[in-house]
Design an enzyme around this catalytic site. Sequence first.
Site: not given
Ligand SMILES: *Cc1c(COP(=O)(O)O)cnc(C)c1O
Length: 390
Positions: A261, A37
Amino acid sequence: MQELPTWVEIDLDALIENVELVRREVTSDVQIMMTVKADAYGHGAVQVARAVEDRVDRFGVATIDEAIELSTAGIEKKILILSPILAKEIPMAVAGRFITTVSSYAFAREVSACAVAKSTEAEVHIEVDTGMGRTGVMPSDVDDLLGRVTKLAGIRCGGLFTHFPVSESDPGFTRKQVREFRKIVERIESTGMSIPVLHSANSAAIPSVPESHMTMVRPGLSIYGHYPTGASRRLPVRPVMSWKCRIVQIRHVPAGTPISYGKSFVTKRTTKVAVIPVGYGHGYPFRLSNRGAVIVEGHKVPIIGRVTMDMTMVDLTDVAGEPRPGDEVVLVGSHGPCEITVDQIADWAGTISYEILTGISKRVPRKYLRDGEVQVLKSLLGVTAKKGSS
Ligand SMILES: *Cc1c(COP(=O)(O)O)cnc(C)c1O
């Protein structure tokens, strides 16, 4: 290969090694659903998925767009959309054969209606909230929901899962969640039903709570080579990403010169200032103002003044050599004995590594390396230049 003002390097060899480390941590019957993702945590979902597709079993995404991006790029492994989607998005999910996450009967009914209308069968996974407090159905309502979903036409419950809020800091609570989840599964199985895929483990839980592996694990961060803050560092993963840029200007300014800035930094001596072409508009945190550092010729040099949208100033006065415009600067990564990790940046910025990684903007082209050679350069415009072209 074209010279760029700033770029990210993605070491595909490290990525593959990290997948293999996770693979060896779980038994051979456990599937790996790699979480890609948020553009694979800023690493580029399509390139990452292509590089590991033959080594993982599925991909996890958050949105319908992310699922479509992967399938359009030719990724064939099953894709699970972990986050809730809108009812209006269901037809796209069903048409794309993406697995959606069900937390309510109303959602399942929409999926069913859509699948029936398309004369197909849609796979869903049910999420149960054993302590995350975000999405999912409460444990007391799972049996009822599953019973009703099973009666719907055109829908198949292929999995049940839960998620951990503190697997990096509280394995005890995580184990308790796993026990609760197991009880639910036993209850379901005692009615003669069986759910093929059971999953819960994120990166932090994989090494610390082995009973969370079940039939599938869902690593994200560890495959990109980082550990969630506080998590076990037993798996020797290595960072996949480094971030570099080139000095665009060097100026010698007298003592008493305000920098950037807000005039929050005023030089106390004759100062050699390098301007680097990276700012918060690239996802380089504003909070690094007067706090962070970069690596120039193997020296850590401090950021002076505020990080601006497009540029940042660093103090080169103490660097022995003669850095010049065009010379390389390491923002994240190592050079000689010096290293700046994503965790270090996150700490300076008062945030977590996930936010730094996912915040690196489309302004920064990604270079994909295999055996130390640039394989693909993906620019912010989505233009892909093959090796050797500019
Ligand atoms: C993002 C996510 C993961 C992965 O988490 P990590 O800490 O990056 O391993 C796993 N399960 C769900 C439901 C997630 O949203």
